[in-house]
Design a protein around this motif. Structure first.
Motif, short mmCIF file in Angstrom:
data_model
loop_
_atom_site.label_atom_id
_atom_site.label_comp_id
_atom_site.label_asym_id
_atom_site.label_seq_id
_atom_site.Cartn_x
_atom_site.Cartn_y
_atom_site.Cartn_z
N THR A 4 0.51 -1.20 0.09
CA THR A 4 -0.09 0.06 0.06
C THR A 4 0.90 1.41 0.05
OG1 THR A 4 0.10 -0.13 2.56
CG2 THR A 4 -2.15 -1.24 1.31
N GLU A 5 2.38 1.09 -0.26
CA GLU A 5 2.78 2.20 -0.11
C GLU A 5 2.50 3.49 -1.10
OE1 GLU A 5 7.05 1.76 -1.01
OE2 GLU A 5 7.87 3.60 -0.44
N ALA A 6 2.26 2.92 -2.58
CA ALA A 6 1.90 3.77 -3.51
C ALA A 6 0.43 4.55 -2.89
CB ALA A 6 1.75 3.17 -4.83
N LEU A 7 -0.47 3.73 -2.43
CA LEU A 7 -1.51 4.32 -1.85
C LEU A 7 -1.66 5.27 -1.17
CD1 LEU A 7 -3.81 0.80 -2.04
CD2 LEU A 7 -4.11 2.88 -3.68
N ARG A 8 -0.71 5.04 -0.21
CA ARG A 8 -0.48 6.18 1.05
C ARG A 8 0.28 7.20 0.49
NH1 ARG A 8 2.73 4.44 4.71
NH2 ARG A 8 3.12 2.20 3.76
N ALA A 9 1.26 6.99 -0.18
CA ALA A 9 2.02 8.26 -0.85
C ALA A 9 1.46 9.06 -1.90
CB ALA A 9 3.42 7.52 -1.39
N ARG A 10 0.62 8.60 -2.53
CA ARG A 10 -0.19 9.16 -3.70
C ARG A 10 -1.26 9.31 -3.59
NH1 ARG A 10 1.78 6.12 -9.12
NH2 ARG A 10 0.87 7.90 -9.94
N ALA B 234 -5.20 1.96 4.74
CA ALA B 234 -4.25 1.00 3.98
C ALA B 234 -4.04 -0.37 4.37
CB ALA B 234 -2.94 1.81 4.19
N ARG B 235 -4.24 -0.55 5.75
CA ARG B 235 -4.17 -2.13 6.15
C ARG B 235 -5.07 -2.78 5.69
NH1 ARG B 235 -5.00 -1.56 11.51
NH2 ARG B 235 -3.20 -0.35 11.87
N ARG B 236 -6.42 -2.39 5.73
CA ARG B 236 -7.86 -3.07 5.22
C ARG B 236 -7.45 -3.32 3.65
NH1 ARG B 236 -10.22 -0.32 8.94
NH2 ARG B 236 -10.62 1.72 7.94
N ARG B 237 -6.92 -2.15 3.06
CA ARG B 237 -6.95 -2.46 1.62
C ARG B 237 -5.73 -3.54 1.41
NH1 ARG B 237 -8.30 -3.18 -3.39
NH2 ARG B 237 -7.13 -2.15 -4.86
N LEU C 269 -1.21 -4.62 -8.19
CA LEU C 269 -2.67 -4.45 -8.49
C LEU C 269 -3.23 -3.40 -7.95
CD1 LEU C 269 -3.91 -7.98 -9.25
CD2 LEU C 269 -3.50 -6.08 -10.96
N ALA C 270 -2.49 -2.91 -6.75
CA ALA C 270 -2.73 -1.88 -5.73
C ALA C 270 -3.42 -0.83 -6.29
CB ALA C 270 -1.51 -1.49 -4.75
N MET C 271 -3.17 -0.08 -7.46
CA MET C 271 -3.70 0.93 -7.77
C MET C 271 -4.70 0.72 -8.97
SD MET C 271 -0.82 3.91 -7.11
CE MET C 271 -1.77 5.18 -7.07
N ASP C 272 -5.19 -0.32 -8.98
CA ASP C 272 -6.20 -0.71 -10.45
C ASP C 272 -5.50 -0.18 -11.55
OD1 ASP C 272 -8.23 -2.02 -8.85
OD2 ASP C 272 -8.68 -0.25 -7.90
N SER D 208 8.27 1.69 -10.29
CA SER D 208 7.41 1.37 -11.20
C SER D 208 6.00 1.50 -10.67
CB SER D 208 7.61 -0.37 -11.60
OG SER D 208 7.09 -1.18 -10.54
N LYS D 209 6.03 1.60 -9.33
CA LYS D 209 4.74 2.09 -8.63
C LYS D 209 4.31 3.66 -8.54
CE LYS D 209 5.45 -1.47 -4.82
NZ LYS D 209 5.54 -1.30 -3.37
N GLY D 210 5.28 4.33 -9.36
CA GLY D 210 5.17 5.51 -9.67
C GLY D 210 5.38 6.58 -8.53
N LEU D 211 6.08 6.15 -7.45
CA LEU D 211 6.66 6.87 -6.49
C LEU D 211 7.58 7.94 -6.90
CD1 LEU D 211 7.26 3.92 -3.87
CD2 LEU D 211 5.13 5.51 -3.93
#
Lengths: 295, 356, 334
Positions: free
Chosen positions: B127-133, B141-144, B182-185, C238-241
């Motif tokens: 979930t790093e990308a989800l949290r950062a972006r 994030a944990r649930r995801r 796949l985290a960010m669809d 690749s995650k776009g960070l």
């Protein structure tokens, strides 16, 4: 053998760097100075006249090209006389500790088991006491032992003490590379063909380990020269009547602001030139022999 | 050197998610520039899977790194476009390009143990990308992360998000890798040899999982592999690469039935089959070094049907059938020609004038 | 984790005991070959056997084993361990408690090391990271060259030049420029001033830190370069960070493992350097005490301080090991 390939590849890398050639020439110059001091000065370092104390440098061709020190001794002569004990000490210390380190590292890495346990614990114990502290302790303990004034006698004590506390780095390096090399296919193959332990160690395992260790040598020599200077500064390094750069730096430091900076500068410049050349050589060797560290 | 390969594909058609056109990538080496990818074109549509097949060094991985903007410093794109949902990624600034990655196009790497960061927990990396972006909170994030692990069928997801990659088995690690991509669809997923490092039984499971997820989400999937055997059950279309070029492009069924390039034919023959008893034929020789490309057709030194013209002239793109291309002087003959035992000279003789 | 720490602690205790035993053996051999160090107590005066005997008794040198070469002198060793366990480090030649001397000197050594540590991290992390980030650039080559140059000037040379050549003129100049009671003249004082401990320790500390920073710069650069080439960095990109996040969380964070180890090893080297620094700059710290003890032939004090510093080293190594395990989860589960 790929030894030849490694040597020529190393030489190719080194040749492309002019700083390496200059450094090698400087080291060579000091080596010649140590072997044949007469080539550089005809004056004896012990022919001192107190009337002529603290003369300024007078230029080549005069009796005192670099002037005289606080006791009227010729600075150039003392400086040249200081090369031999410093270099000899450095080479003896690094040579012997290399021998000890490689042997123990090889034994530990190759046989593992209790040999490894014993050697690894010994390394750990010796690593806990920093080199300089150990040297301070032991040399002040043995300060009054009289060993004579021969070329080797004057450096014997510091040589033994410094060797005792500087073999561990090599042993660790060699042990690690032996562990790596031992499982290589060709070593396993040699073993399955019935090669003896000694043969495997010297023909197959050691050549792999020797590269990174060789790269440490010039830097270690430089470190010993630096440490010797400190010990001599404290009066527990090379024994009088022999002299060394450290002793001269110690004596010269008092006269910098007293109008005779050359007494300090002459040995100091030599020390820095020698150490810098060795460090440059070590850096180049590290690049050539340990490709992991290069860009 | 060679003209654009793919006359069959019209540029920038609206239904393509990812469309690569005439891509060329060069590496700077001490001995001069070396071309690793030369004039590659392909397109991926929603819900379809494209397999890019080739030996190592054929340029298949380099081309996907170019799509992701992840080429090493020594490499650069010299030609071509990469259209993602209609916009050219290569025309963007590095920063804009990076922003599309992960979000619209994501990548699964080969060796999950190396590709996952050993010092962060699996949950953190998922979930790093989800949290950062996207600014997800810690709890969300944990649930995801748990959802994602459930999706790739890692058992006991709730506990496992707190563990580190080295505590997972190879197959589970690769699932984590897929989940994090796949985290960010993303609309398009590029999977670079996702199963090469795994045991055969685990390979099948991971491939099936990829296929399921792709079907469910109607993603475009680019599957990079050296193993034509893997492709059969999963891919819709196949691009075969050799020495930096696409030598054959075709839908999977006709390609297997009748390869239109001798290299594809040789690859197909070297797939072991369950019933096979005899020794497998291998392709003689090695792929050419990009620094020393042979004249004419790059495959000619290894080709079992080589003719004089192959040694001197680069084959132009041919269209041996509807929706197929082949970079062979004798594409049509190869497709219809006899099997491996046929006399190469006989095959080529009366149709030798086919090429212009 | 708790179990790992406990195991490491026990191991370290064993190492420390072994170190003390080795030091004891070496000391014993020296005394057996060299004669009793009690003579040093009297300097150049000739002491009567009775006087010598009373000094020997005071310093635990009266055991007959010290006259028998080859005897490991286990009795006095056990006795000394008992004293150390009670916090009794013995006395110096003038009869002052060594524990008192050390306690008085320790704060200055800590001041010195905090300056050194800041210098190391500032130079090593900044220059090393910059060199790795812009590898092969002009700056990278410059940083590399300076790390070689730094190596060529041993801390001893730096300090001698500073103290005897640079400090006095600088001090005089800053007195004239900034006035006698401003800070700059204190920074450049050629020797330590106990009424301004921080101001007079900064420059020696920076010099000592500088001397040790070369190895740091190289290590940070090498380990970050390795991280940059790692597959996990490519995955992060690749995650776009954002590149900043990639560098902080995936490059710097991953290369912190070898860097922490290096801090530990450099600390041990730094102890030697601290002795030189405190000795030359007259700083009243533990190293300075040792330096002076060597000059005064105060063997008892030398042994006690070296043993103490060995103990400190052991503690630092444990801290490093634990930090290592905290930073690299792969270690913890072995």
């Amino acid at each position: 053998m790929n030894d030849v390939g490694l040597v020529s590849a190393t030489w190719r890398t080194l040749r492309r760097r002019p700083d390496v050639i200059v450094a090698a020439l400087i080291v060579l110059l000091f080596a010649i100075m140590a072997a044949f001091p007469r080539l550089f000065t005809a004056t004896s370092p012990r022919a001192c006249a107190i009337r002529e104390a603290r003369l300024d440098p007078q230029g080549w061709g005069t009796p005192h090209p670099l002037g005289t020190d606080a006791l009227g001794c010729d600075v150039l002569a003392t400086m040249v006389a200081g090369v031999r004990p410093s270099l000899l000490l450095a080479f003896v210390v690094v040579g012997v500790s290399l021998l000890i380190g490689v042997t123990l590292g090889l034994l530990a890495g190759y046989y593992l088991g209790w040999a490894d346990y014993l050697i690894s614990r010994t390394i750990e114990v010796f690593l806990v006491v920093p080199l300089l502290l150990a040297a301070l302790l032991l040399l002040s303990l043995f300060k009054n032992v009289d060993l004579g004034a021969g070329t080797f006698s004057v450096i014997l004590l510091p040589a033994v003490v410094l060797t005792l506390f500087s073999w561990m780095g090599y042993a660790r390096y060699v042990r690690a590379s032996v562990l790596e090399a031992k499982n290589l296919d060709y070593v396993t193959a040699a073993r399955s063909l019935g090669a003896s332990d000694l043969r495997i160690m010297f023909r197959h395992v050691l050549p792999n380990a020797i590269g990174p260790v060789t790269a440490l040598v010039p830097t270690s020599i430089a470190a010993v020269i630096g440490t010797e200077a400190v010990l001599s500064f404290l009066g527990i390094g090379v024994r009088p009547p022999a002299t060394s750069w450290g002793i001269q730096i110690s004596q010269g430091s008092e006269w910098v602001l007293g109008g005779a900076p050359h007494i300090l500068l002459a040995p100091l410049i030599c020390l820095v030139a020698a150490v810098l050349s060795l460090v440059v050589l070590g850096d180049a060797l590290r690049d050539a022999l340990d490709p992991r560290l290069t860009a | 050197m060679s003209p654009a390969m793919n006359a069959a594909t019209s540029p920038a058609s609206s239904d393509a998610l990812l469309e690569v056109t005439d891509l060329a990538v060069e590496f700077r080496t001490p001995d001069g520039a070396v071309r690793a990818v030369d004039g590659l074109s392909y397109r991926v549509e929603a819900g379809r899977t494209l397999a890019i097949v080739g030996e190592s060094g054929s340029g298949k991985s380099v081309s996907s790194l170019a799509v992701m903007g992840l080429l090493p410093d020594t490499a650069r794109v010299t030609r071509g476009t990469v259209h993602l949902a209609g916009t050219d990624l290569l025309a963007m600034s590095r920063k804009e390009h990076r922003a599309r990655c992960g979000d619209q196009v994501a990548m699964v790497f080969q060796d999950a143990l190396a590709a996952l960061n050993p010092v962060h927990t699996v949950g953190y990396q998922l979930t790093e990308a989800l949290r950062a972006r996207r600014g997800l909170s810690r709890g969300d994030a944990r649930r995801r992360a748990v959802e994602l692990l459930d999706m790739v069928k890692v058992p006991n997801a709730k506990a496992r998000i707190k563990e580190y990659p080295h505590q997972f088995s190879g197959g589970m690690r690769q699932r984590v890798m897929i989940a994090s991509a796949l985290a960010m669809d993303p609309d398009v997923l590029i999977a670079d040899e996702p199963t090469t490092a795994l045991d055969v039984t685990v390979q099948a499971q991971v491939l099936r999982l990829l296929a399921e997820i792709q079907a469910e989400r109607q993603m475009g999937l680019v599957l990079i592999t050296h193993d034509l055997g893997v492709v059969a059950g999963v891919a819709d279309d196949v691009t075969v690469m050799y020495a930096g070029r696409a030598v054959e492009q075709a839908p999977v069924v006709p390609l297997y039935a009748a390869p239109a390039h001798p290299y594809t034919r040789a690859l197909l023959r070297s797939i072991p089959s369950a019933s096979g008893t005899g020794s497998l034929p291998v392709i003689p020789g090695r792929p050419p070094s990009p620094a020393a490309m042979p004249a004419g057709c790059p495959f000619h030194p290894r080709c079992d049907a080589v003719r004089d013209v192959c040694r001197t002239e680069v084959p132009p793109p041919a269209t041996p059938a509807e929706g197929r291309t082949s970079a062979c002087h004798f594409a049509a003959d190869t497709m219809t020609g006899p099997g491996p035992d046929g006399e190469p000279g006989v095959v080529g003789r009366d149709t030798g004038g086919d090429h212009e | 984790m708790g179990r790992y720490v406990l195991r490491r602690l026990l191991q370290a205790l064993g190492t420390l005991l072994l170190v003390m035993f080795v030091l004891h053996l070496l000391t014993t051999v020296a005394i057996q070959l060299n004669g009793s160090p009690a003579q040093a107590f009297f300097g150049d005066r000739v002491a009567s056997p009775a006087q010598i005997a009373s000094v020997e008794q005071r310093f635990n040198l009266d055991d007959p084993c010290f006259d028998q070469p080859g005897n490991p002198c286990l009795g006095p060793f056990v006795e000394r361990l008992g004293q150390y366990a009670q916090g009794d480090l013995g006395t110096n030649l003038r009869g002052r408690e060594i524990s008192g001397i050390v306690a008085a000197a320790a704060p200055n050594t800590m001041r010195l090391f905090s300056v050194v540590l800041v210098t190391w991290l500032a130079l090593g992390m900044l220059l090393g990271s910059a060199a790795a980030r812009w590898r092969g650039s002009f700056g990278d080559h410059g940083i590399r060259l300076s790390s070689v140059l730094i190596d060529a000037f041993p801390v001893f040379v730096l300090l001698v030049v500073y103290r005897y050549v640079v400090a006095v003129p600088l001090n005089r100049w800053s007195e004239q420029t900034f006035g006698e009671n401003s800070w700059p003249p204190y920074w450049f004082k050629p020797s330590f001033d106990s009424s301004h401990p921080w101001a007079t320790i900064i420059v020696p500390g920076i010099l000592l830190g500088l001397a040790g920073s070369a190895a740091f710069i190289r290590l940070v650069r090498a380990s970050q370069l390795e991280s940059y080439q790692g597959d996990h960095v490519r995955t992060a990109r690749s995650k776009g960070l954002a590149e900043r996040r990639v560098v902080l969380h995936h490059v710097v964070r991953n290369s912190s493992v070898p860097v922490v180890t290096a801090v530990g090893l450099a600390f041990v080297e730094g102890l030697g350097g601290a002795v030189i620094t405190e000795g030359i700059m007259n700083i009243y710290g533990i190293g300075g005490v040792l330096w002076q003890a060597v000059r005064d032939d105060d063997v008892g004090l030398v042994i006690a301080v070296v043993t103490l510093l060995a103990a400190v080293t052991v503690v630092v190594m444990i801290v490093v090991d634990i930090a290592y395990a905290l930073l690299d989860p792969r270690i913890r589960y072995e």
